[in-house]
Structure formats: C-alpha cells, structure tokens
Design a protein around this motif. Structure first.
Motif, short mmCIF file in Angstrom:
data_model
loop_
_atom_site.label_atom_id
_atom_site.label_comp_id
_atom_site.label_asym_id
_atom_site.label_seq_id
_atom_site.Cartn_x
_atom_site.Cartn_y
_atom_site.Cartn_z
N MET A 59 0.83 -1.20 0.00
CA MET A 59 0.00 0.00 0.00
C MET A 59 0.87 1.26 0.00
N VAL A 60 0.60 2.15 -0.95
CA VAL A 60 1.15 3.50 -0.91
C VAL A 60 0.21 4.27 0.02
N ARG A 61 0.46 4.18 1.32
CA ARG A 61 -0.50 4.65 2.31
C ARG A 61 -0.67 6.17 2.28
N THR A 62 0.44 6.89 2.15
CA THR A 62 0.44 8.35 2.09
C THR A 62 1.37 8.79 0.97
N GLU A 63 1.46 10.10 0.77
CA GLU A 63 2.38 10.62 -0.24
C GLU A 63 3.83 10.30 0.09
N ALA A 64 4.13 10.08 1.37
CA ALA A 64 5.50 9.78 1.77
C ALA A 64 6.02 8.48 1.15
N GLN A 65 5.11 7.55 0.85
CA GLN A 65 5.53 6.27 0.26
C GLN A 65 5.81 6.36 -1.24
N LEU A 66 5.67 7.55 -1.81
CA LEU A 66 5.92 7.73 -3.24
C LEU A 66 7.39 7.97 -3.56
N SER A 67 8.25 7.88 -2.53
CA SER A 67 9.68 8.08 -2.75
C SER A 67 10.45 7.25 -1.72
N GLY A 68 11.76 7.25 -1.85
CA GLY A 68 12.61 6.58 -0.88
C GLY A 68 12.50 5.07 -0.89
N ASP A 69 12.79 4.47 0.27
CA ASP A 69 12.80 3.01 0.37
C ASP A 69 11.43 2.41 0.08
N ASP A 70 10.37 3.11 0.52
CA ASP A 70 9.03 2.57 0.29
C ASP A 70 8.74 2.45 -1.19
N TRP A 71 9.08 3.48 -1.96
CA TRP A 71 8.81 3.41 -3.40
C TRP A 71 9.70 2.36 -4.07
N ALA A 72 10.92 2.22 -3.58
CA ALA A 72 11.79 1.16 -4.10
C ALA A 72 11.15 -0.21 -3.87
N ASN A 73 10.52 -0.39 -2.70
CA ASN A 73 9.82 -1.65 -2.43
C ASN A 73 8.69 -1.87 -3.42
N ILE A 74 7.94 -0.80 -3.71
CA ILE A 74 6.83 -0.90 -4.67
C ILE A 74 7.34 -1.30 -6.05
N GLU A 75 8.41 -0.65 -6.48
CA GLU A 75 8.91 -0.88 -7.84
C GLU A 75 9.46 -2.30 -8.02
N LYS A 76 10.00 -2.88 -6.96
CA LYS A 76 10.56 -4.24 -7.10
C LYS A 76 9.58 -5.32 -6.66
N SER A 77 8.41 -4.92 -6.19
CA SER A 77 7.43 -5.89 -5.70
C SER A 77 6.91 -6.78 -6.81
N LYS A 78 6.69 -8.03 -6.47
CA LYS A 78 6.07 -8.98 -7.40
C LYS A 78 4.56 -9.09 -7.17
N ALA A 79 4.04 -8.23 -6.30
CA ALA A 79 2.61 -8.28 -5.97
C ALA A 79 1.75 -7.97 -7.19
N PRO A 80 0.62 -8.65 -7.33
CA PRO A 80 -0.25 -8.42 -8.49
C PRO A 80 -1.08 -7.14 -8.37
N ILE A 81 -1.29 -6.66 -7.14
CA ILE A 81 -2.18 -5.54 -6.88
C ILE A 81 -1.47 -4.55 -5.95
N VAL A 82 -1.63 -3.25 -6.23
CA VAL A 82 -1.06 -2.21 -5.38
C VAL A 82 -2.18 -1.28 -4.94
N LEU A 83 -2.27 -1.02 -3.64
CA LEU A 83 -3.28 -0.11 -3.10
C LEU A 83 -2.71 1.30 -3.01
N PHE A 84 -3.55 2.30 -3.29
CA PHE A 84 -3.10 3.68 -3.35
C PHE A 84 -3.87 4.55 -2.36
N LEU A 85 -3.18 5.09 -1.39
CA LEU A 85 -3.65 6.08 -0.42
C LEU A 85 -4.78 5.59 0.50
N ASN A 86 -4.54 5.75 1.78
CA ASN A 86 -5.45 5.34 2.82
C ASN A 86 -6.05 6.58 3.49
#
Length: 252
Positions: A59-86
């Motif tokens: 989950m990209v829970r907040t705007e903070a997850q759109l960069s840094g280590d969190d975004w790197a996790n998103i980009e390399k994730s093998k997950a089929p679904i990504v959730l955007f903003l909580n």
C-alpha cells in the motif's frame, strides 16, 4: 475453498522489528486455503512470516511512500495488486495532488509491470465521498482497476447501502472494501454485523475482496470497537477472527 475474498489486515506491529517484539507465529495459525485470500499491512514491505503462503498487496498509504525506500519496495514488488492512499482526505492530500501522483507514479506500474491498481480508500463520510468523486473525475481517462472503500458503522444494511451506492457511481469497477468493521460495543451485534455483511460480500459478484479491521493486539483508537478485535493482547486470535478464517458461509 478456492476463490476466497477475505483480506487479512495484518498490523505491522505483529511483525518482529527493531524495538518491537511481534507475534509472527500467529500468522502460522491462518488457513489460507479457506476464505482468507490475501494480506495487507498498510505498508510496502512483505511480512516475512507470510512465507509466500498468500498474495501480499503493498500500500502507498500516504504521499511519503511515493519516494525513498518505500517506493523502491513498490517498484521491485512482485505483488499483483497495489493499493493507493489510505483515507487521504484526512491526511491533507488533495485530489489534485493524488491525481498527479496517479499519472506520474502509479500508472507506469500498470503500463510497464502489469499491476492492478486500487483507488484511494476514503472514509464513508461526506468529506470522503466528495474527495473520491473528485479524484475519480480527474483520473477518468485512466481509472483504477478497483474502487477502494472503507466503512465503519453499526447496521450491516447501512454498510450494504453505502457499498451499493458507491458501486452504482462506477459500475464498471469491482470493489475492494479495504477496511470494514462494526463499531458497536455489543458483542452479539458485532458478530451479527460481521456475519451478515461478510456473507453478502461473498455472494456479491462485483465485490472483489474485503478486509475486516483489524488483526492487532491493541485497539487502534477510541472509534473502533474492542468487541470487533480480531486478535487478543497475547497474539492469539479472537473467536470472531476464527470465524472469518474458517467459516464460509459464516454463521451467527
């Protein structure tokens, strides 16, 4: 059973980490061959205790997850679904900023990596409804794959009415109810709400998945009901959680 719809909302505090003694062993008690299908932890990192037993949705829970280590996790994730903003309307994120991030960051995940994208999940109050409508208008040319919703209340019929009303606005989209729970302080009422709503969602073809809040040792805040807790303070599951793991259809 194959084709379950239930998401395990697994709080990050259940996972061992620096300064946090989790209860990772509790994940071993979840039967992912029944109605429990997937795992969400409101973060971008996979709980290691999942051990590949079920799909994990970051989950990209907040705007903070759109960069840094969190975004790197998103980009390399093998997950089929990504959730955007909580509940972005409560975090100070405007629909305009969210739509810009959707175009610049989220859509490439779908275009280049084949990810399915879930819209922001807003609260069911007027502020939340207004926010998601504005966002959906702004991204109408590249809409999400799923409409994310939250609902907390005491009457399961009110929950059904809300979910149906939001689906009618976007009838081409299947719905993911990424947080739902009864806020009644009466245990029997909580069980009835959970059972009746879960059975309705299981039977409704355009409901893709749903997650009851929440699997955590401590009550999150004064809004949620202690009677709806899915985990005890010692990490063992409550009877309500056991019903969600094993019963399909659920029984009162």
């Amino acid at each position: 059973m194959a084709g379950g719809k239930r998401m395990l909302l697994w709080d990050w505090t259940n996972t061992d980490g620096p300064g946090n003694a989790g209860v990772p062993w509790a994940m071993d008690k979840v039967d992912f061959k029944g109605p429990m299908k997937s795992v969400v932890n409101w973060n971008t990192w996979v709980p290691p205790e999942l051990k590949g037993r079920a799909p994990y949705y970051p989950m990209v829970r907040t705007e903070a997850q759109l960069s840094g280590d969190d975004w790197a996790n998103i980009e390399k994730s093998k997950a089929p679904i990504v959730l955007f903003l909580n509940e972005p309307e409560r975090a100070g994120t405007t629909p305009q900023r969210a739509a810009e991030a959707w175009r610049n960051k989220m859509l490439p995940l779908r275009q280049h990596k084949g990810k399915k994208l879930v819209s922001p999940s807003c609260a069911s109050d007027e502020k939340g409804k207004k926010w998601i409508e504005e966002f959906m208008h702004l991204v109408a040319d590249h809409p999400p794959d799923y409409l994310g919703l939250h609902y907390y209340g005491e009457d399961h019929q009110d929950a059904i009415k809300y979910i149906e009303s939001e689906h009618r606005k976007h009838p081409k989209l299947h719905v993911m109810i990424t947080e739902v729970a009864s806020i009644s302080r009466n245990h029997d009422h909580v069980v009835s709400y959970t059972v009746k709503l879960a059975n309705w969602m299981d039977e409704t073809p355009w409901v893709f998945e749903y997650g009851f809040f929440g699997c955590m040792r401590k009550v999150a805040d004064d809004f949620v009901s202690p009677q709806a807790q899915l985990m005890k303070p010692d990490g063992h599951f409550t009877k309500l959680m056991e019903k969600l793991i094993h019963e399909h259809p659920m029984k009162i």
